[in-house]
Structures are given as C-alpha cells and as structure tokens.
Scaffold this active site. Structure first.
Site, mmCIF file in Angstrom:
data_model
loop_
_atom_site.group_PDB
_atom_site.id
_atom_site.type_symbol
_atom_site.label_atom_id
_atom_site.label_comp_id
_atom_site.label_asym_id
_atom_site.label_seq_id
_atom_site.Cartn_x
_atom_site.Cartn_y
_atom_site.Cartn_z
ATOM 1 N N THR A 102 0.631 -1.248 0.020
ATOM 2 C CA THR A 102 -0.048 -0.063 0.006
ATOM 3 C C THR A 102 0.958 1.244 -0.001
ATOM 4 O O THR A 102 0.758 2.142 -0.880
ATOM 5 C CB THR A 102 -1.003 -0.048 1.125
ATOM 6 O OG1 THR A 102 -1.764 -1.098 0.918
ATOM 7 C CG2 THR A 102 -1.836 1.294 1.355
ATOM 8 N N THR A 136 4.740 11.191 7.872
ATOM 9 C CA THR A 136 4.880 11.016 9.385
ATOM 10 C C THR A 136 6.172 11.469 9.637
ATOM 11 O O THR A 136 7.216 11.180 9.014
ATOM 12 C CB THR A 136 4.647 9.544 9.781
ATOM 13 O OG1 THR A 136 4.944 9.186 11.123
ATOM 14 C CG2 THR A 136 5.625 8.480 8.871
ATOM 15 N N ASP A 137 6.317 11.687 11.142
ATOM 16 C CA ASP A 137 7.934 11.978 11.513
ATOM 17 C C ASP A 137 8.622 10.662 11.954
ATOM 18 O O ASP A 137 9.768 10.842 12.111
ATOM 19 C CB ASP A 137 7.730 12.817 12.818
ATOM 20 C CG ASP A 137 6.873 12.394 13.901
ATOM 21 O OD1 ASP A 137 6.319 11.259 13.719
ATOM 22 O OD2 ASP A 137 6.790 12.757 15.157
ATOM 23 N N GLU A 138 7.918 9.510 12.043
ATOM 24 C CA GLU A 138 8.398 8.147 12.386
ATOM 25 C C GLU A 138 9.827 7.956 11.075
ATOM 26 O O GLU A 138 10.571 7.346 11.243
ATOM 27 C CB GLU A 138 7.523 7.122 12.409
ATOM 28 C CG GLU A 138 6.636 7.401 13.499
ATOM 29 C CD GLU A 138 5.836 6.195 13.847
ATOM 30 O OE1 GLU A 138 6.497 5.161 13.709
ATOM 31 O OE2 GLU A 138 4.766 6.220 14.394
ATOM 32 N N TYR A 162 6.839 0.058 9.046
ATOM 33 C CA TYR A 162 5.860 1.159 8.770
ATOM 34 C C TYR A 162 6.667 2.148 8.129
ATOM 35 O O TYR A 162 6.496 3.028 7.391
ATOM 36 C CB TYR A 162 4.885 1.403 9.939
ATOM 37 C CG TYR A 162 4.118 2.611 9.827
ATOM 38 C CD1 TYR A 162 3.455 3.329 8.585
ATOM 39 C CD2 TYR A 162 4.540 3.829 10.808
ATOM 40 C CE1 TYR A 162 2.994 4.287 8.663
ATOM 41 C CE2 TYR A 162 3.766 5.080 10.752
ATOM 42 C CZ TYR A 162 3.118 5.544 9.588
ATOM 43 O OH TYR A 162 2.782 6.596 9.521
ATOM 44 N N LYS A 166 6.942 4.271 4.710
ATOM 45 C CA LYS A 166 6.640 5.771 4.525
ATOM 46 C C LYS A 166 8.011 6.483 4.004
ATOM 47 O O LYS A 166 7.500 7.432 3.274
ATOM 48 C CB LYS A 166 5.992 6.366 5.716
ATOM 49 C CG LYS A 166 4.650 5.870 6.289
ATOM 50 C CD LYS A 166 3.423 6.346 5.039
ATOM 51 C CE LYS A 166 3.183 7.772 5.027
ATOM 52 N NZ LYS A 166 2.103 7.923 4.136
ATOM 53 N N ASN A 191 2.341 12.707 16.058
ATOM 54 C CA ASN A 191 1.417 11.783 16.221
ATOM 55 C C ASN A 191 -0.034 12.637 16.421
ATOM 56 O O ASN A 191 -0.132 13.567 17.375
ATOM 57 C CB ASN A 191 1.514 11.108 17.766
ATOM 58 C CG ASN A 191 2.540 10.022 17.599
ATOM 59 O OD1 ASN A 191 3.490 10.133 17.114
ATOM 60 N ND2 ASN A 191 2.114 8.684 18.268
ATOM 61 N N PRO A 295 9.378 -4.651 19.701
ATOM 62 C CA PRO A 295 10.681 -4.561 19.039
ATOM 63 C C PRO A 295 10.760 -3.272 18.205
ATOM 64 O O PRO A 295 9.953 -2.568 17.662
ATOM 65 C CB PRO A 295 10.561 -5.703 18.038
ATOM 66 C CG PRO A 295 9.398 -6.533 18.448
ATOM 67 C CD PRO A 295 8.659 -5.678 19.068
ATOM 68 N N GLY A 296 12.051 -2.783 18.455
ATOM 69 C CA GLY A 296 12.404 -1.384 17.690
ATOM 70 C C GLY A 296 11.676 -0.309 18.283
ATOM 71 O O GLY A 296 11.644 0.699 17.076
#
Length: 366
Positions: A102, A136-138, A162, A166, A191, A295-296
């Site tokens: 996706t 996203t900021d991730e 994820y 992104k 978030n 995890p992570g």
C-alpha cells in the site's frame, strides 16, 4: 463553470475523514474520496457528508491504475491529497507485506497517474495543480532526550517496517518532483489524536479499555515521548500547504506537545475520573499495567514546526489539555461508533498483539 474539486485517498480513515469534514465546512469546492475501506476505513466516519452534493465516495484501491486514471480524467481535480496508508507500527511488525504494497506500490501508482494527468493540463489548470503527500515524523527515526527536534533537513532513519515504507514513499514523491516536474509537496506530521481515530491507537484504546474496566497496556517503562497534534490542527496545516506551500518543499507539522506515554495515559485516567464520576472503575489509573516493549520501539519523537509557522502562517490552535478534553468527551458521546468499529477481527488482533505478552504491574505513579 464547474466547481473546482480535489481528490483525496484514504478519506474514510481517521485523518482523512476529519479532513473531508473540515473541507466541506470551510470550502464550497467538491471533494472525491477514494478509499479501499480496510479495517480502519469506516464510511460511518463520513455519515454527515453522505447527502452533501459536493462529496463523492469511490470504493477502490489506489493500486488500481486504471481506476485512478479514470477518476482523474472524469473529475479533473485541481489537487490530490494522499492520505491512504497502512499506518500502525505494531501491525507492520506482525505483517509488513501489506505496508510495502500500500505505502510504496500504491504511492507509485498514484504518482504515475498524477504525472500522466498533469501532462494533459495547460494554462491556469496546470499552474494550479498540486499533489500533497501526507507522511509521518517516524521516517526520521528516534531522538535522544537531549537531541533537537526533527526539522525538514533531518536525515531519514526509519526503525520499523511502517516507517521504512513511508520513508520510501516520501523518496518516490521527491523523485517525481525532481525527475518529472510533478508539482508535489510533502508533510511530515507528529502523532495525531482526536475524534474518529480507530481504537487500536494509544489514546482511543486507553479510553475504550478504561470505560470497560479492562487493563490499560503500556509498553515498557512508558517513558517514550511523542509530540501530540490534534487532528483538526493537522487538517488546517494541510490546507495551508495546499494553498500557500512551495512546490518541492517538505513541511513538518507538530503540535508542540511533547508528552510521555505515561503522561498521556495519566491524563486520560484523570479526565475519565472527572467526566464519568459514577464509574465503578475509579480511579482509572489502577487499570494501568505494563507489557514488554515492542521490537524497535523509538524512544522519542519531536517536531520542529518553525518552517510552516513562518512561511505559511500556520500554528496549532489546540493545547494538549484542550485537545485531550475534546477527544475524551467525543468518545464518551460516541460509544455506539466505538462498539461498531471494534469488530471481531479487531478484537482478534488485540488478542494477538497484547495477549501473549507477559504482563506486570506499573508501580510508578502516573
């Protein structure tokens, strides 16, 4: 003369549906919503728009190139706002393949369709067209307590499937700008929280569980820090970027509300104690328990939003306190919505993600 229109992808999800409702409230332009309606996409989110002649819903997949090409040719939007994404980190750990398909493949198909459509435009229509990719900021990874907040030039360092998916989609958008001249922009947000958020995410999950007297699972020591952004503030930032943003630019969008997960859960418990005084589960803080960390798990996110504030004159309006009160009040007033969206499949996922984790009590006060 026909009204101008925009196409949004994933407009039945949390941020997308809030954006659609805000758009209809603040604009007379048409809006077309392309959504696959996966578990987190809920047409009931947009029940208020169902009879609005400016709103059109299309049930379909962004990976369907023929469908996307046809929609662009038919509706001739002046902008595409790309929300559609798999977005839950825990789900990406358990099943990363859907995130790659996706978030990467879907974005590629959409970019190709937008590029072909853009080439058919001329004059004022071509000058006005924009592609806005919501991210996203991730993608920036994690911060140490003393590190400065993420800014637009922070190197990418994604730490989950994820975030990696992104990050890849962001890079595709950048490449289509510089290689093909597509007039695109990217927003990287912190978030989000607020009404209509699917209750797998921290805030609605804690509200839902607390009201039912269920345990409130907090990962690890609960000291992970996030910058919380009320969803309608995010929607207004997207509008600002669409209207005044510079092509090829990235804009970080944050609420300026850094809180630990423990602080967030503590705020929810205190609000429920106040707003539901008859609850048999008071004090709701007693329901909190810790589960082993995922995890992570990134330790801290923080957004430096000075660029969008200075260039586009945007600033978040909600404080953490006002936004959280609005959010808790919304979930209390919309229990039927929560009950309906938390289907058997959702409960099965909750059991899979949290049920096999050894639990132990949180001793520290919230």
């Amino acid at each position: 003369m026909e009204k101008a229109s925009i196409l949004v992808t994933g407009g039945s999800g949390f941020i997308g549906s809030n954006f659609v409702l805000e758009w209809l409230k603040n604009s007379d332009e048409n809006i077309i919503n392309l959504d696959k309606l996966t578990y987190a996409g809920n047409p009931e989110n947009l029940a208020a728009a169902a009879d609005d002649p400016r709103y059109t819903f299309i049930h379909g997949d962004i990976k369907d190139a023929g469908l996307v090409d046809g929609l662009l040719a038919k509706y001739k939007p002046q902008a595409i706002v790309h929300f559609a994404a798999e977005s839950h980190v825990d789900r990406s750990i358990l099943g990363p393949e859907a995130f790659l398909k996706t978030n990467i493949d879907g974005t590629f198909v959409l970019l190709q369709a937008a590029r072909s459509y853009y080439e058919t435009l001329d004059g004022a229509e071509k000058d006005a067209f924009r592609f806005l990719h919501v991210s996203t900021d991730e993608v920036f990874g994690t911060l140490k307590p003393e590190d400065p907040a993420f800014h637009e030039e922070t190197p990418y360092a994604p730490n989950s499937p994820y975030a990696a998916s992104k990050a890849a989609s962001d890079h595709l958008v950048r490449a289509w700008v510089h290689t093909y001249g597509l007039p695109a922009m990217i927003t990287n947000c912190s978030n989000n929280y607020g009404p209509l958020q699917f209750p797998e995410k921290l805030i609605p999950l804690m509200i839902s569980n607390a009201l039912a007297g269920k345990k409130l699972p907090v990962y690890g020591d609960g000291l992970q820090v996030r910058d919380w952004l009320y969803v309608t503030d995010h929607c207004s930032a997207i509008r600002a970027v669409l209207e005044r943003g510079r092509v090829g630019e990235t804009y970080n969008v944050g609420g300026g509300n850094q809180r630990t997960n423990r602080e967030v859960v503590g705020t929810i418990c205190a609000l429920l104690d106040e707003l539901v005084p008859e609850s048999s589960h008071k004090p709701h803080e007693s329901l909190v328990h810790s589960v082993p960390d995922r995890p992570g798990h990134d330790r801290r996110y923080a957004i430096d939003a000075r660029k969008i504030e200075a260039e586009l004159c945007w600033k978040a309006e909600e404080s953490f306190e006002t936004g959280m009160r609005k959010t808790v009040e919304w979930y209390l007033a919309n229990g039927a919505w929560v009950k309906h969206v938390t289907s058997g499949a959702y409960r099965q996922w909750i059991d899979q993600n949290y049920g096999d984790r050894t639990t132990f009590a949180v001793e520290a006060a919230l």
